[in-house]
Enzyme design. Structure first.
Site, PDB file in Angstrom:
ATOM      1  N   CYS A 165       0.992   3.444   3.150  1.00 63.83           N
ATOM      2  CA  CYS A 165       1.557   2.728   4.303  1.00 63.83           C
ATOM      3  C   CYS A 165       3.066   2.575   4.120  1.00 63.83           C
ATOM      4  CB  CYS A 165       0.932   1.354   4.462  1.00 63.83           C
ATOM      5  SG  CYS A 165      -0.869   1.348   4.381  1.00 63.83           S
ATOM      6  N   CYS A 207       0.891  -1.174   0.000  1.00 59.76           N
ATOM      7  CA  CYS A 207       0.000   0.000   0.000  1.00 59.76           C
ATOM      8  C   CYS A 207       0.922   1.215   0.000  1.00 59.76           C
ATOM      9  CB  CYS A 207      -0.873  -0.045   1.256  1.00 59.76           C
ATOM     10  SG  CYS A 207      -1.359   1.524   1.987  1.00 59.76           S
TER      11      CYS A 207
HETATM   12  C1  FAD Z   1       4.759  -0.688   7.726  1.00 60.12           C
HETATM   13  C2  FAD Z   1       3.262  -0.732   7.751  1.00 60.12           C
HETATM   14  C3  FAD Z   1       2.546   0.448   7.706  1.00 60.12           C
HETATM   15  C4  FAD Z   1       1.160   0.434   7.712  1.00 60.12           C
HETATM   16  N1  FAD Z   1       0.471   1.601   7.639  1.00 60.12           N
HETATM   17  C5  FAD Z   1      -0.871   1.589   7.609  1.00 60.12           C
HETATM   18  C6  FAD Z   1      -1.628   2.801   7.487  1.00 60.12           C
HETATM   19  O1  FAD Z   1      -1.068   3.895   7.384  1.00 60.12           O
HETATM   20  N2  FAD Z   1      -2.985   2.703   7.436  1.00 60.12           N
HETATM   21  C7  FAD Z   1      -3.640   1.496   7.528  1.00 60.12           C
HETATM   22  O2  FAD Z   1      -4.863   1.469   7.518  1.00 60.12           O
HETATM   23  N3  FAD Z   1      -2.946   0.340   7.644  1.00 60.12           N
HETATM   24  C8  FAD Z   1      -1.596   0.353   7.693  1.00 60.12           C
HETATM   25  N4  FAD Z   1      -0.912  -0.817   7.796  1.00 60.12           N
HETATM   26  C9  FAD Z   1      -1.650  -2.065   8.063  1.00 60.12           C
HETATM   27  C10 FAD Z   1      -1.937  -2.204   9.581  1.00 60.12           C
HETATM   28  O3  FAD Z   1      -0.760  -2.014  10.346  1.00 60.12           O
HETATM   29  C11 FAD Z   1      -2.497  -3.583   9.939  1.00 60.12           C
HETATM   30  O4  FAD Z   1      -1.630  -4.568   9.494  1.00 60.12           O
HETATM   31  C12 FAD Z   1      -3.884  -3.808   9.382  1.00 60.12           C
HETATM   32  O5  FAD Z   1      -4.754  -2.783   9.780  1.00 60.12           O
HETATM   33  C13 FAD Z   1      -4.477  -5.148   9.894  1.00 60.12           C
HETATM   34  O6  FAD Z   1      -4.578  -5.080  11.306  1.00 60.12           O
HETATM   35  P1  FAD Z   1      -4.848  -6.330  12.230  1.00 60.12           P
HETATM   36  O7  FAD Z   1      -5.767  -5.902  13.313  1.00 60.12           O
HETATM   37  O8  FAD Z   1      -5.223  -7.491  11.410  1.00 60.12           O
HETATM   38  O9  FAD Z   1      -3.449  -6.658  12.946  1.00 60.12           O
HETATM   39  P2  FAD Z   1      -2.007  -6.150  12.605  1.00 60.12           P
HETATM   40  O10 FAD Z   1      -1.820  -4.748  13.077  1.00 60.12           O
HETATM   41  O11 FAD Z   1      -1.685  -6.451  11.189  1.00 60.12           O
HETATM   42  O12 FAD Z   1      -1.140  -7.080  13.552  1.00 60.12           O
HETATM   43  C14 FAD Z   1      -0.921  -8.461  13.237  1.00 60.12           C
HETATM   44  C15 FAD Z   1      -0.753  -9.233  14.534  1.00 60.12           C
HETATM   45  O13 FAD Z   1       0.386  -8.733  15.230  1.00 60.12           O
HETATM   46  C16 FAD Z   1       0.141  -8.689  16.625  1.00 60.12           C
HETATM   47  N5  FAD Z   1       0.261  -7.294  17.064  1.00 60.12           N
HETATM   48  C17 FAD Z   1      -0.530  -6.249  16.746  1.00 60.12           C
HETATM   49  N6  FAD Z   1      -0.068  -5.117  17.280  1.00 60.12           N
HETATM   50  C18 FAD Z   1       1.036  -5.445  17.965  1.00 60.12           C
HETATM   51  C19 FAD Z   1       1.960  -4.708  18.733  1.00 60.12           C
HETATM   52  N7  FAD Z   1       1.863  -3.392  18.883  1.00 60.12           N
HETATM   53  N8  FAD Z   1       2.965  -5.382  19.332  1.00 60.12           N
HETATM   54  C20 FAD Z   1       3.099  -6.707  19.175  1.00 60.12           C
HETATM   55  N9  FAD Z   1       2.270  -7.462  18.437  1.00 60.12           N
HETATM   56  C21 FAD Z   1       1.257  -6.836  17.834  1.00 60.12           C
HETATM   57  C22 FAD Z   1      -1.231  -9.253  16.849  1.00 60.12           C
HETATM   58  O14 FAD Z   1      -1.092 -10.616  17.147  1.00 60.12           O
HETATM   59  C23 FAD Z   1      -1.917  -9.071  15.511  1.00 60.12           C
HETATM   60  O15 FAD Z   1      -2.909 -10.018  15.279  1.00 60.12           O
HETATM   61  C24 FAD Z   1       0.473  -0.820   7.784  1.00 60.12           C
HETATM   62  C25 FAD Z   1       1.192  -2.005   7.825  1.00 60.12           C
HETATM   63  C26 FAD Z   1       2.569  -1.981   7.805  1.00 60.12           C
HETATM   64  C27 FAD Z   1       3.325  -3.281   7.838  1.00 60.12           C
END
Ligand code: FAD
Length: 517
Positions: free
Chosen positions: A361, A358
């Protein structure tokens, strides 16, 4: 991929701990919650960070809008070096707008920069399009490719980039937290995270170390984990604070999202504080250098002076709260080897950013990994003599200074948003609280993002969006065959989805489409 959809069990006490915490107005310790007293591995406490945060946030919010700090140059179209990435984000919010080089002060343009800013060939390790020097904790883009982006016009917020692609990035980043020199518990014989990926031994998220393992880990490894987890939590806080409401079609804070991703895991919020202290310490350590930096950026003399004045205020506040003793890390017998490993792992993280599917991101991922890497370099690589602006005026590149301040702004803004979530929680009555907690238990990944999509509802007719993407596809083609193939795949997928969507909209089933993984 449905295995990612795990239901979160919300611990009401933990959530209350975070959301009912009263931030300190001064530096007096109270005996209430997990957010009281010293911040582990730092010399600072939660109360001090809280007592300066709003003023810092206000000043940094002004600073990041100035011409010097708002333009960031990045190559967002380099291929993922570690795996074949097909996770293109199809939502319009994932796109970014770039700035024509003619709008940028001449001294920052590629031709001028390549003459002045780039270290000589012998001083750096180069890869196509990027390089690092011995002291760097990240790869920096060399000025041969890339665009200028006005960060203030492309805010970090919810984009709808979710599912396996995003999870793979995060899991790869955490997997870098694997040090060969670690204690016996720590898979001594295991290859590094990147080796896992390259040999195809990629595992989902099961490797994530729970906080309870902390006592058995070496300090450097704990610090690495805190940095990454804090960065992840800060990004999540921004996503939840600027979320797209499917029902109203408006942007606003989403409290269940914040509870699900952050408040239900109080240590993640603690790590946001930790990153704040780390960055503040770095800023205070290079105070003389920042005071002597040339912020002239084609504006008026008054504007440039104002930029310097705000930098001075930020540096003053950073000196108050940035208490971190970097000398306790990388000590002992294997210190240098461990430091090199730490550096290499963090450099890998900066390269993993090229795999984020993305654009927006990826942009913010690059800015923030560069910002944290710059802080690490300032803390662990540079001695007082090197930091002297008179003897070493080219110590940091403009992109590093910009990334450092932008990243500090992100973290102070996260704490500011936490305050807003607390206000929302305080305003809720018991019934509301129960509903919010229930909603926070739903897996986030199954959220409906159709309104952001160019391929659903009325958005599929958005010709502007198609044009903005197609110019990026053409650019990618200009850069080489691989980029062109990826762009072609994305283009075809877009057309396929648009046709599908048009078919659905014209048929009976024209309700909102659910995007599930
Ligand atoms: C570099 C990067 C930048 C991004 N920027 C954006 C953005 O600007 N806008 C946007 O909408 N999305 C962004 N995303 C995507 C977003 O971060 C999430 O991946 C997405 O929203 C899915 O979220 P999720 O709830 O499935 O868990 P995710 O946030 O993907 O986390 C995956 C798993 O990691 C673990 N986890 C979660 N948080 C933590 C933590 N703080 N410490 C330790 N473990 C943790 C949990 O087990 C979770 O299920 C970005 C992703 C990346 C890799």
């Amino acid at each position: 991929s449905s295995s990612f959809l795990t239901k979160e069990v919300v611990n009401e006490n933990q959530v209350q701990d975070v959301l009912e915490h009263q931030p300190a107005k001064d530096s007096t310790c109270r005996q209430d919650t997990t957010l009281t007293g010293p911040i582990e591995t730092t010399l600072c406490d939660y109360e001090t960070v809280e007592s300066v945060n709003e003023e810092l946030f206000t000043n940094l919010s002004e600073l990041v809008k100035t011409p010097f700090f708002k333009y960031f140059r990045a190559d967002l179209y380099r291929d993922c070096p570690f795996w074949e990435e097909h996770g293109f984000c199809m939502n319009r919010e994932c796109g970014i707008t770039t700035v024509d080089e003619s709008e940028i002060p001449e001294k920052w343009r590629a031709a001028a920069l390549s003459k002045v800013e780039l270290p000589s060939e012998e001083q750096r390790e180069t890869l196509p399009g990027c390089y690092y020097r011995d002291s760097d904790y990240c790869y920096l883009d060399d000025m041969t490719e890339g665009d200028y982006i006005d960060l203030s016009a492309n805010p970090e917020r919810f984009t709808g980039y979710i599912g396996p692609s995003a999870h793979r990035i995060w899991s790869s980043i955490y997997q870098e937290n694997c040090f060969g020199l670690d204690d016996a518990q720590d898979e001594l014989s295991a290859p590094s995270g990147m080796a896992y990926i390259m040999t195809g031994r990629y595992r989902a998220l099961s490797f994530l170390k729970p906080a309870s393992d902390e006592g058995q880990q070496c300090l450097e490894k704990r610090v690495y984990y805190k940095i990454i987890s804090g960065l992840h939590a800060s990004i999540s806080t921004h996503i939840c604070a600027e979320y797209f409401n499917q029902t109203t079609g408006e942007w606003g804070p989403n409290l269940p999202c914040f509870i699900n991703r952050v408040a239900n895991h109080p240590e993640r919020l603690q790590y946001i504080y930790f990153n704040n202290v780390l960055l503040l310490r770095a800023v205070s350590r290079i105070a003389p250098y920042l005071s002597a930096y040339d912020y002239c950026s084609s504006g008026t003399h008054e504007e440039d002076q104002r930029t310097l004045d705000v930098v001075t205020k930020v540096v003053g506040l950073a000196t108050e709260a940035g208490k971190f003793d970097e000398s306790v890390l990388f000590r002992g017998e294997n210190a240098n080897v461990l430091k090199e490993e730490f550096k290499q792992h963090f450099r890998n993280v900066s390269r993993i950013m090229d795999c984020v599917g993305c654009d927006k991101c990826r942009l913010w991922g690059k800015v923030q990994t560069t910002g944290v890497a710059t802080a690490l370099k300032i803390l662990f690589e540079l001695d007082e003599k090197t930091l002297d602006p008179r003897s070493n005026s080219n110590l940091l590149q403009r992109s590093e200074v910009v990334a450092l301040m932008q990243t500090l702004h992100r973290f102070t803004e996260s704490l500011h948003f936490v305050g807003l979530f607390r206000e929302m929680w305080a305003a809720a009555d018991r019934e509301d609280e129960e509903r919010i907690l229930k909603e926070a238990e739903r897996p986030d990944t199954a959220r409906n993002v159709s309104h952001l999509s160019p391929i659903a509802g009325k958005e599929h007719t958005d010709v502007d969006y198609f044009y903005s993407r197609s110019s990026e596809w053409i650019n990618a083609c200009r850069r080489g065959t691989l980029g062109c193939v990826s762009a072609l795949v994305e283009g075809l997928r877009w057309v396929w989805s648009a046709c599908n969507s048009a078919f659905k909209v014209s048929g009976k089933d024209s309700g909102p489409e659910r995007v599930e993984f």
